[in-house]
Design a protein around this motif. Sequence first.
Motif, PDB file in Angstrom:
ATOM      1  N   THR A  99     104.618 -12.575 -22.589  1.00 23.79           N
ATOM      2  CA  THR A  99     105.688 -13.126 -23.423  1.00 23.79           C
ATOM      3  C   THR A  99     106.090 -14.495 -22.884  1.00 23.79           C
ATOM      4  O   THR A  99     105.742 -14.854 -21.750  1.00 23.79           O
ATOM      5  CB  THR A  99     106.936 -12.223 -23.395  1.00 23.79           C
ATOM      6  OG1 THR A  99     107.482 -12.216 -22.054  1.00 23.79           O
ATOM      7  CG2 THR A  99     106.599 -10.791 -23.817  1.00 23.79           C
ATOM      8  N   THR A 100     106.864 -15.236 -23.676  1.00 25.37           N
ATOM      9  CA  THR A 100     107.363 -16.525 -23.192  1.00 25.37           C
ATOM     10  C   THR A 100     108.390 -16.331 -22.085  1.00 25.37           C
ATOM     11  O   THR A 100     108.593 -17.238 -21.262  1.00 25.37           O
ATOM     12  CB  THR A 100     107.995 -17.346 -24.326  1.00 25.37           C
ATOM     13  OG1 THR A 100     108.972 -16.547 -25.013  1.00 25.37           O
ATOM     14  CG2 THR A 100     106.945 -17.819 -25.315  1.00 25.37           C
ATOM     15  N   LEU A 365     101.806 -19.069 -25.703  1.00 27.65           N
ATOM     16  CA  LEU A 365     102.594 -17.851 -25.902  1.00 27.65           C
ATOM     17  C   LEU A 365     103.704 -18.073 -26.913  1.00 27.65           C
ATOM     18  O   LEU A 365     104.030 -17.182 -27.707  1.00 27.65           O
ATOM     19  CB  LEU A 365     103.175 -17.376 -24.571  1.00 27.65           C
ATOM     20  CG  LEU A 365     102.413 -16.254 -23.850  1.00 27.65           C
ATOM     21  CD1 LEU A 365     102.436 -14.969 -24.663  1.00 27.65           C
ATOM     22  CD2 LEU A 365     100.986 -16.649 -23.564  1.00 27.65           C
ATOM     23  N   CYS A 368     102.104 -17.737 -30.195  1.00 30.46           N
ATOM     24  CA  CYS A 368     101.849 -16.325 -30.483  1.00 30.46           C
ATOM     25  C   CYS A 368     103.111 -15.628 -30.983  1.00 30.46           C
ATOM     26  O   CYS A 368     103.072 -14.852 -31.954  1.00 30.46           O
ATOM     27  CB  CYS A 368     101.332 -15.624 -29.230  1.00 30.46           C
ATOM     28  SG  CYS A 368      99.618 -15.995 -28.808  1.00 30.46           S
ATOM     29  N   GLU A 369     104.222 -15.887 -30.326  1.00 30.92           N
ATOM     30  CA  GLU A 369     105.463 -15.219 -30.713  1.00 30.92           C
ATOM     31  C   GLU A 369     105.929 -15.665 -32.092  1.00 30.92           C
ATOM     32  O   GLU A 369     106.423 -14.845 -32.881  1.00 30.92           O
ATOM     33  CB  GLU A 369     106.529 -15.461 -29.647  1.00 30.92           C
ATOM     34  CG  GLU A 369     106.204 -14.732 -28.349  1.00 30.92           C
ATOM     35  CD  GLU A 369     107.264 -14.871 -27.282  1.00 30.92           C
ATOM     36  OE1 GLU A 369     108.243 -15.631 -27.485  1.00 30.92           O
ATOM     37  OE2 GLU A 369     107.126 -14.225 -26.225  1.00 30.92           O
ATOM     38  N   LEU A 372     103.804 -13.859 -34.654  1.00 29.93           N
ATOM     39  CA  LEU A 372     104.228 -12.469 -34.806  1.00 29.93           C
ATOM     40  C   LEU A 372     105.504 -12.376 -35.643  1.00 29.93           C
ATOM     41  O   LEU A 372     105.613 -11.519 -36.536  1.00 29.93           O
ATOM     42  CB  LEU A 372     104.451 -11.846 -33.429  1.00 29.93           C
ATOM     43  CG  LEU A 372     104.669 -10.339 -33.384  1.00 29.93           C
ATOM     44  CD1 LEU A 372     103.475  -9.597 -33.976  1.00 29.93           C
ATOM     45  CD2 LEU A 372     104.933  -9.881 -31.949  1.00 29.93           C
ATOM     46  N   VAL A 373     106.457 -13.253 -35.378  1.00 33.65           N
ATOM     47  CA  VAL A 373     107.701 -13.284 -36.159  1.00 33.65           C
ATOM     48  C   VAL A 373     107.400 -13.556 -37.627  1.00 33.65           C
ATOM     49  O   VAL A 373     107.931 -12.888 -38.530  1.00 33.65           O
ATOM     50  CB  VAL A 373     108.664 -14.355 -35.602  1.00 33.65           C
ATOM     51  CG1 VAL A 373     109.821 -14.616 -36.573  1.00 33.65           C
ATOM     52  CG2 VAL A 373     109.209 -13.925 -34.249  1.00 33.65           C
TER      53      VAL A 373
END
Length: 385
Positions: A99-100, A365, A368-369, A372-373
């Motif tokens: 994760t970040t 990252l 990526c987040e 996903l959101v």
Amino acid sequence: MEQKVGVVGTGFIGPVHVEALRRLGIEVKGVLGSAPSKSEAAARKMGLQKGYTSYKEMLSDREIGVVHLTSPNRFHLEQVLAALEAGKHVICEKPLGMTTQETRKLLAAAKRYPKQVTAVNYNLRFYPLNLQARSMVRAGAIGEVFHIKGSYVQDWLLYPTDFNWRVLASEGGALRAIGDIGTHWLDLITFITGLEVESVMADLCTVHPVRQQPPQGSVETFSAKKGGKKPTTTPVKIHTEDYASVLLRFKGGQRGVLTVSQVTAGRKNAIEYEIAGSKQALAWNGESPEQLWIGERNEANRILLRDPGMLNDAAATYTSYPGGHAEGFPDTFKQLYKAVYADIEVGKPSKNPLYATFEDGHKELALCEAILVSSKAGKWAKVKY
């Protein structure tokens, strides 16, 4: 004292690191697997001096000055922090963290140890023609960039009986196809163009919501399928994606689109991009890495072949063989480590290295987040760096 290397991980990619380092004349002293028996077996197979029984033992070895981490993603945070605290330089496989929140800790830690070189193993930057493309784009040769399209597709997880630790969110993170190979494409494009993704619109798909886990728990990445009696398997629910499509908006107004798949039959490791500029377009395919396509409007299109005599200085520096003598996947690791270890020899990171830094790893990252959101919400999401 000469900097010797310890490699963590004995799967597909760990031995690739070892081979590349040896080709540069850098001594790899030992390796650490998931169990002492795996460490010993890998050390024997690769002709290494030491199969470590634990990570603590490796870090306590005063001869080890550099640690290469090729372990599952969930171990990266603690292993990187421990290596930095032990005074080691660190080269970590992507993604840098889960994760970040983790990558921010690692980025802060790297800043606390300014004389220790830290890098993320985005090796695709070091195909010579990608360095050539970067120089052309950065020099304005193709004009203003309008849009970028591309994909990264594989078939090694095509069947529901294909199983590897990467399919588990607990091991690799919430994103798999994007996290495993999509980040390679995203890093490469931002490296070449200098653009930064501002927002994303993503559609993720889990083609196999249930996979069959073998008794040994996992199979090696890209391992050959062998015949014989089929083992008893256990059905496991899968929450990571097999396929993804992502629309990209860059700061500055440029647009992009990325397709990622690990379930496309016949595509073993096919990464490609096309960058459209106001003067020219550039296209490259990782399964034909010796060719860079240059698109023209008013004259014939061209194919630039990898030949150090035809490349600019930045690209020629990271090619070892004459034209017609193919350089491929293993060579990218060698050239990447050539750049990393030049900084290690100096004793500190250079100001603007060609290799990916922990800051680059953190940005991947964050992408990526946001992806996903966006996928969960079904709308555009801003990237929070």
